[in-house]
Every structure is written in structure tokens, then in C-alpha cells.
Motif scaffolding. Structure first.
Motif: not given
Length: 499
Positions: A283-288, A353-357, A402-405
Motif C-alpha cells: 500500500e505504501l509503494a502504491a503511493r510513491m 524524495v522517497v524517504g521523506l515522502r 492525516r492522509h486517510g490511511v
């Protein structure tokens, strides 16, 4: 004249019996191995909050440490981000020491004796690794395990980078990834009713009503103490206890030995959480936006014992297209890439970018050079990242909300809304570990990060990265504080302000 340290003498004696052809090369590699361990130890003395160090004073090209008992340690000025064996000698009250174990013994601080023994094993094992390594020209490996087996030095900043207590010389040669062996994993039959299984346990690892649990041969001999016929040929990866099956999964085995800092068994709780973590990773990867893939856990099983368990993961190679390479960040320095400041900055930009996102979403990855892999183009350009082994991430329920997860059901140790704890986890592993080791010095890391952060939005996490000292695990402090629990931390000079 000093006698050879105990660990070195023991390794030399064993080597004369099992691989006499390596004895001379082992002896020739010892000074470099000692320097490599001493360099990591001196970094710790210079930057970790050791309770027996009263003060640190720069003195030109040197650093002087004043101990609480009035003795003085003197060595080179210590760049905390530098890699390589650059410290050859440290002086204690004017007496020169080139051997880290002897230095630690002479210091005589609390818990020094045990740690000195570990340092001796680390240097001797590292010399053995150097002695057995093959020279690699600029050709790139064709298999995922061959990339990992090029990492000979182990952890770039831990003095126990090659400490393998309990492993004989023959076992190190037979199981150490840097020696390139093929390891025959045993398959232990356990009644399925006596196991905890998550995910899908494959049919080929079943025998009627029994599960066949892959077992490392060292574990079978020293912990389970039972014969374990090798039936599954596999190639050891950087972590030694995780192995790649050709054409199949990566197998994480229980190895109840202390490697670097931790005993590498597999807890029942981690098996229970593995399927949930794997789904959460997807699920995390799908948001990247395609910049990150997380390797799936295919199945995990335990006989309700941390000593008898295994985890099956998909290979990171599954996330590469034809012509692309998937390389652990720790192995990037061994690839023969035409590295340049521009290339290092491109890798840093992608990783930040990836780590901070992910951190903004609520997931702090432990993105050190073993867990984090770069997908490279055929010409070596960093394209995207692969992350494996979610067992030590930290998750913020508040940020996820906050991100609806929805926060999944995870072990409580993984959950925290403390921004400092979340930032320590990511910044210490990614910046102070993976990227620092690729850059190789404070100046190179400063330049790579500077080029990257200029393009990042000024979130509170980015401000902390740019302005606060960099938190990293105090690895030596933790090894000399056996009564403590949990991680301890050092605060390094912010690399963006490195001079």
C-alpha cells in the motif's frame, strides 16, 4: 615483540588446516583489516557520547580526547562520514596502538574486555574476507546474489563489521557471502499443527501434513543440534542468514548468533506480523508514483520458536526490467560505475524524495545500505528504489490518519507519533548510513545532499534534516552498555554544514 592477538592466531592456525593456500595472504591482509576496524572505532570515540570521555579538542590535523581518568587519546581528525581504513595508529598517553583489540583492552573502561574480544574477531574475520576475495574488474554481475557478495567489508561504520563469534574458519568460508559459497539449507519437517504460518507456504515446502522449514546448516549444528541434510541450494546475501534460491525466493533463516550487534533469530511476533506488514508495504509503494517497490513476503512460518523459523520473500530482482540492475546501496561502491558528484547527487535526490515522502505519510523506513536497493539503468543511472525487510520500520498512526490511511495491526514497538523518533529512524539509516557510505566523506555527502534538498519542499522534516545535528545509532556505545535496552544515539555534525 607482541604476540599475535588471540583471534588472529586462532584463525591463522585453523586456516593452516583447512585452507593452507590462504595463510600467507591472510597475514598480509591483517594490517589493513586492523586499520579498517580501528577507523570505525576511532569514529565512535570521536563522536559517540562515551561516558568515560570528558572532552574532545581539535589540534590541527589531530583530535585529542581527554579521558575522565586524565589519560589522553590522540588520533587523526575524525570525519564521521568517511569510509575506508584511514586510521592506522591511535596513541594512548603517547603509546601507539595499531590494533583495536589491544587498544580497547588497555583502555580498561567498563565492559572493555568483552568488546575487545569482539574487535579481535572482527579484524581477524575481515582479514579472512580480504584473503578470500576475488578481484572484480568493471564487469557487472549477472545474478542478484553476486552483487551482494562483492560487499567484503560489512557495515561501513560499525567496529564489529565482521565479528562472527561462534563461527569457525571453515564455517566462515562455507557460509560467508564474500567467499561466494553455495549453501545447502536443511529442510526440517514439523507438523503443520505445531506451526504458526502467515501468508502462503508453498507446496514444495510441504510433506503431507508437515511443513518443511528451511534451516541454516550453522543453526542445525550449533543450536538445534540435529542432523540436517542439505536439500535446498542457495546463495548467501549480505546478511549471511538470508539466501537467494536460484529462480526462486529469498529465504530468511533463523541464525541464533550475534552478527555485528544483534542475535539474528526470528521472533514469533515477527512471523505473526509478516503478512500484515507485507500488505502495508504494498500500500505504501502504491503511493510513491512508481519510485519505490517493497518486496512482498510470500510466506512465513515458525515452530513457535525463534530458533526454528523462516521467511520467504520475493527477490528484489522481480522489480527490474530487462537490462536493468537491482543493487543494494551498500554494494554501489563495488560496481565499477562511473561515479561522479552528479551521479551521487542523483541517487541522494531519489532516496530523499522517497524517504521523506514515506515519512510524511507516516512510515519511517530503516533505509540502510542493506535494506535499500537502487534500480539502475543499463548505463548505471539510478531510476527507482526497492526496499526489503519491513521488520524495523516505525509507523505514525497520527500521520497515517492525516492522509486517510488506517493503521494496520502492528506490534506496539513499531508505533510512535514522536517526530524525533521517526526522524532518527529514517535520517540515521538513510543519510548517516546508506548515502554517507556511498559519498565516502563529509564533503562529498554535503555536496550530494545540498544539490538534492534545494528541490524539496520545506516541510518540518526537511527543516530538521537541514538544520539539526544528524542522529545515528551509537553502535559502539550500545556494545559497551550491555545493561541498557533499546537503541542509543549519537548526534553528528549536520553534513549540509560540513566544512
Amino acid at each position: 615483540m607482541h604476540r599475535p592477538p588471540v583471534a588472529e592466531a586462532e584463525v591463522a592456525d585453523e586456516l593452516a588446516s583447512v585452507r593452507p593456500d590462504l595463510v600467507a595472504r591472510f597475514a598480509a591482509e591483517l594490517p589493513g583489516a586492523r586499520a579498517a576496524v580501528l577507523s570505525r572505532l576511532w569514529r565512535a570515540f570521536a563522536h559517540e557520547p562515551m561516558p568515560w570521555i570528558a572532552d574532545r579538542e581539535p589540534a590541527g590535523e589531530e583530535l585529542v580526547l581527554r579521558l575522565r581518568d586524565s589519560r589522553r587519546l590522540t588520533g587523526p581528525a575524525a570525519d564521521p562520514y568517511r569510509t575506508g581504513p584511514y586510521v592506522r595508529v591511535v596513541r594512548l598517553d603517547g603509546v601507539a596502538y595499531d590494533d583495536p583489540a589491544r587498544l580497547m583492552t588497555e583502555l580498561g573502561v567498563p565492559h572493555a574486555a568483552g568488546f575487545a574480544a569482539e574487535l579481535g574477531h572482527s579484524a581477524a574475520s575481515l582479514a579472512l574476507s580480504y584473503a578470500g576475495r576475488e578481484d572484480h574488474p568493471d564487469e557487472w554481475p549477472r545474478s542478484d546474489w553476486a552483487w551482494e557478495q562483492r560487499v567484503v567489508d560489512g557495515h561501513p561504520y560499525h567496529p564489529n563489521c565482521r565479528s562472527r563469534p561462534g563461527f569457525s574458519v571453515a564455517e566462515q568460508l562455507a557460509y560467508g557471502p564474500e567467499h561466494g559459497p553455495v549453501v545447502g539449507l536443511g529442510l526440517v519437517p514439523v507438523p503443520a499443527t505445531g506451526c504458526l504460518v502467515t501468508g502462503a507456504w508453498p507446496q514444495e515446502l510441504r510433506d503431507g501434513s508437515r511443513l518443511l522449514l528451511p534451516v541454516h546448516p550453522w543453526q542445525a549444528a550449533h543450536v538445534l543440534r540435529r542432523p540436517c541434510e542439505g536439500r535446498l541450494a542457495a546463495h548467501p546475501l549480505m546478511s549471511l542468514r538470508t539466501l537467494a534460491v536460484p529462480g526462486g525466493p529469498h529465504v530468511k533463516t533463523a541464525l541464533s548468533a550475534r552478527l555485528t550487534s544483534s542475535v539474528r533469530d526470528i521472533s514469533v511476533a515477527s512471523v505473526a506480523a509478516s503478512a500484515t506488514l507485507s500488505s502495508f508495504g504494498e500500500e505504501l509503494a502504491a503511493r510513491m508514483d512508481g519510485l519505490l517497490h517493497v518486496t512482498r513476503t510470500l510466506g512465513a512460518a515458525t515452530a513457535h520458536s525463534p530458533d526454528l523459523a523462516a521467511v520467504l520473500r520475493e527477490s528484489p530482482r522481480d522489480h527490474a526490467a530487462a537490462g536493468e540492475h537491482v543493487v543494494p546501496v551498500a554494494a554501489l561502491a563495488t560496481t565499477g560505475l562511473p561515479r561522479s558528484p552528479r551521479w551521487t547527487a542523483a541517487l541522494a535526490r531519489l532516496a530523499l524524495v522517497v524517504g521523506l515522502r514515506a515519512l510524511e505519510l507516516g512510515v519511517a523506513l530503516e533505509a540502510h545500505g542493506q535494506n535499500l536497493l537502487a534500480v539502475l539503468s543499463a548505463t548505471g543511472e539510478p531510476l527507482r528504489l526497492v526496499y526489503r525487510d519491513l521488520a524495523d520500520i516505525r509507523v505514525s498512526p497520527a500521520r497515517l490518519a492525516r492522509h486517510g490511511v488506517r493503521t494496520p495491526e502492528l506490534p506496539s514497538r513499531m508505533l510512535t507519533d514522536d517526530p524525533d523518533a521517526l526522524r532518527r529512524k529514517l535520517f540515521g539509516s538513510l543519510v548517516g548510513g546508506a548515502l554517507a557510505s556511498v559519498a565516502g566523506s563529509g564533503a562529498a555527502l554535503r555536496d550530494a545532499l545540498g544539490a538534492a534538498v534545494r528541490e524539496l519542499p520545506r516541510t518540518p522534516d526537511v527543516v530538521a534534516l537541514c538544520e539539526a545535528p544528524l542522529p545515528v545509532k551509537a553502535l559502539t556505545l550500545m556494545r559497551t552498555s550491555p545493561g541498557g535496552s533499546g537503541d542509543q544515539w549519537a548526534r553528528l555534525p549536520n553534513p549540509l554544514h560540513w566544512k
